[in-house]
Design a protein around this motif. Structure first.
Motif, PDB file in Angstrom:
ATOM      1  N   LEU A 169       0.702  -1.075   0.064  1.00  0.00           N
ATOM      2  CA  LEU A 169       0.004   0.075  -0.094  1.00  0.00           C
ATOM      3  C   LEU A 169       0.972   1.231  -0.097  1.00  0.00           C
ATOM      4  CD1 LEU A 169      -2.739  -1.186   2.410  1.00  0.00           C
ATOM      5  CD2 LEU A 169      -2.941  -0.684   0.034  1.00  0.00           C
ATOM      6  N   ILE A 170       1.669   1.146   0.653  1.00  0.00           N
ATOM      7  CA  ILE A 170       2.898   2.430   0.673  1.00  0.00           C
ATOM      8  C   ILE A 170       3.711   2.618  -0.765  1.00  0.00           C
ATOM      9  CG2 ILE A 170       4.980   3.234   1.762  1.00  0.00           C
ATOM     10  CD1 ILE A 170       4.037   2.131   4.286  1.00  0.00           C
ATOM     11  N   ALA A 171       4.148   1.390  -1.199  1.00  0.00           N
ATOM     12  CA  ALA A 171       5.024   1.342  -2.179  1.00  0.00           C
ATOM     13  C   ALA A 171       4.205   1.561  -3.525  1.00  0.00           C
ATOM     14  CB  ALA A 171       5.877   0.161  -2.567  1.00  0.00           C
ATOM     15  N   ASN A 172       3.077   0.945  -3.676  1.00  0.00           N
ATOM     16  CA  ASN A 172       2.492   0.973  -4.947  1.00  0.00           C
ATOM     17  C   ASN A 172       1.145   2.438  -4.970  1.00  0.00           C
ATOM     18  OD1 ASN A 172       3.343  -1.107  -6.095  1.00  0.00           O
ATOM     19  ND2 ASN A 172       2.227  -2.397  -4.915  1.00  0.00           N
ATOM     20  N   LYS A 173       0.612   2.433  -3.769  1.00  0.00           N
ATOM     21  CA  LYS A 173      -0.350   3.618  -3.834  1.00  0.00           C
ATOM     22  C   LYS A 173      -0.151   5.108  -2.930  1.00  0.00           C
ATOM     23  CE  LYS A 173      -4.207   0.475  -4.393  1.00  0.00           C
ATOM     24  NZ  LYS A 173      -5.545   0.105  -3.913  1.00  0.00           N
ATOM     25  N   GLY A 174       1.204   4.686  -2.152  1.00  0.00           N
ATOM     26  CA  GLY A 174       1.698   6.113  -1.700  1.00  0.00           C
ATOM     27  C   GLY A 174       0.498   6.261  -0.348  1.00  0.00           C
ATOM     28  N   LEU A 175       0.030   5.313   0.265  1.00  0.00           N
ATOM     29  CA  LEU A 175      -1.023   5.582   1.317  1.00  0.00           C
ATOM     30  C   LEU A 175      -0.233   6.061   2.653  1.00  0.00           C
ATOM     31  CD1 LEU A 175      -3.492   2.780   0.979  1.00  0.00           C
ATOM     32  CD2 LEU A 175      -3.282   5.160  -0.168  1.00  0.00           C
ATOM     33  N   THR A 176      -1.082   7.117   3.453  1.00  0.00           N
ATOM     34  CA  THR A 176      -0.427   7.429   4.833  1.00  0.00           C
ATOM     35  C   THR A 176      -0.926   6.204   5.664  1.00  0.00           C
ATOM     36  OG1 THR A 176      -2.616   8.452   5.106  1.00  0.00           O
ATOM     37  CG2 THR A 176      -1.004   9.890   3.921  1.00  0.00           C
ATOM     38  N   ASN A 177      -0.312   6.544   6.985  1.00  0.00           N
ATOM     39  CA  ASN A 177      -0.891   5.631   7.728  1.00  0.00           C
ATOM     40  C   ASN A 177      -2.467   5.581   8.088  1.00  0.00           C
ATOM     41  OD1 ASN A 177       1.823   4.973   8.100  1.00  0.00           O
ATOM     42  ND2 ASN A 177       2.077   5.990  10.263  1.00  0.00           N
ATOM     43  N   ALA A 178      -2.897   6.726   8.218  1.00  0.00           N
ATOM     44  CA  ALA A 178      -4.455   6.917   8.440  1.00  0.00           C
ATOM     45  C   ALA A 178      -5.075   6.283   7.270  1.00  0.00           C
ATOM     46  CB  ALA A 178      -4.975   8.444   8.418  1.00  0.00           C
ATOM     47  N   GLU A 179      -4.789   6.243   6.004  1.00  0.00           N
ATOM     48  CA  GLU A 179      -5.210   5.774   4.905  1.00  0.00           C
ATOM     49  C   GLU A 179      -5.159   4.181   5.102  1.00  0.00           C
ATOM     50  OE1 GLU A 179      -4.940   9.342   1.444  1.00  0.00           O
ATOM     51  OE2 GLU A 179      -3.217   7.950   2.099  1.00  0.00           O
ATOM     52  N   ARG A 217       9.801   6.188   4.013  1.00  0.00           N
ATOM     53  CA  ARG A 217       8.698   5.567   2.792  1.00  0.00           C
ATOM     54  C   ARG A 217       9.311   5.619   1.333  1.00  0.00           C
ATOM     55  NH1 ARG A 217       3.041   5.487   4.735  1.00  0.00           N
ATOM     56  NH2 ARG A 217       3.154   5.708   6.909  1.00  0.00           N
ATOM     57  N   VAL A 218      10.020   6.708   1.303  1.00  0.00           N
ATOM     58  CA  VAL A 218      10.802   6.702  -0.232  1.00  0.00           C
ATOM     59  C   VAL A 218      11.805   5.565  -0.412  1.00  0.00           C
ATOM     60  CG1 VAL A 218      12.094   8.013  -1.826  1.00  0.00           C
ATOM     61  CG2 VAL A 218      10.341   9.148  -0.635  1.00  0.00           C
ATOM     62  N   LYS A 219      12.461   5.227   0.548  1.00  0.00           N
ATOM     63  CA  LYS A 219      13.524   4.260   0.400  1.00  0.00           C
ATOM     64  C   LYS A 219      12.700   2.932   0.328  1.00  0.00           C
ATOM     65  CE  LYS A 219      17.490   6.797   2.216  1.00  0.00           C
ATOM     66  NZ  LYS A 219      18.614   6.596   3.321  1.00  0.00           N
TER      67      LYS A 219
END
Length: 66
Positions: free
Chosen positions: A15-25, A53-55
Motif C-alpha cells: 500500500l505504501i510502495a504502490n499507492k503512497g498511502l498514509t498511515n491513516a489511509e 517511505r521513499v527508500k
C-alpha cells in the motif's frame, strides 16, 4: 521479499510502495488503528533496513539495493 515480513506487513508495504498511502489511509483500508499501523511500519523499516517511505518504495520496486 526476503525480509521475513508478516502478511500484514507485506500488505502495508504494498500500500505504501504502490499507492503512497498514509498511515491513516492504511488504517482505514485494513480496519485497524493508526497506532497499530505505525508499529507495523516501524517494524517494516527495521526489517527492510530503510529509514523512510521513499527508500521503502524504491527497495520494494528493486530500484535501491540494501
Amino acid at each position: 521479499m526476503s525480509q521475513n515480513l508478516t502478511v500484514t506487513e507485506s500488505r502495508i508495504v504494498s500500500l505504501i510502495a504502490n499507492k503512497g498511502l498514509t498511515n491513516a489511509e492504511i488504517s482505514a483500508a485494513l480496519g485497524c488503528s493508526e497506532k497499530t499501523i505505525k508499529v507495523h511500519v516501524s517494524n517494516v523499516f527495521r526489517k527492510m533496513n530503510v529509514s523512510n517511505r521513499v527508500k521503502l518504495a524504491l527497495t520494494y520496486h528493486g530500484l535501491l539495493e540494501q
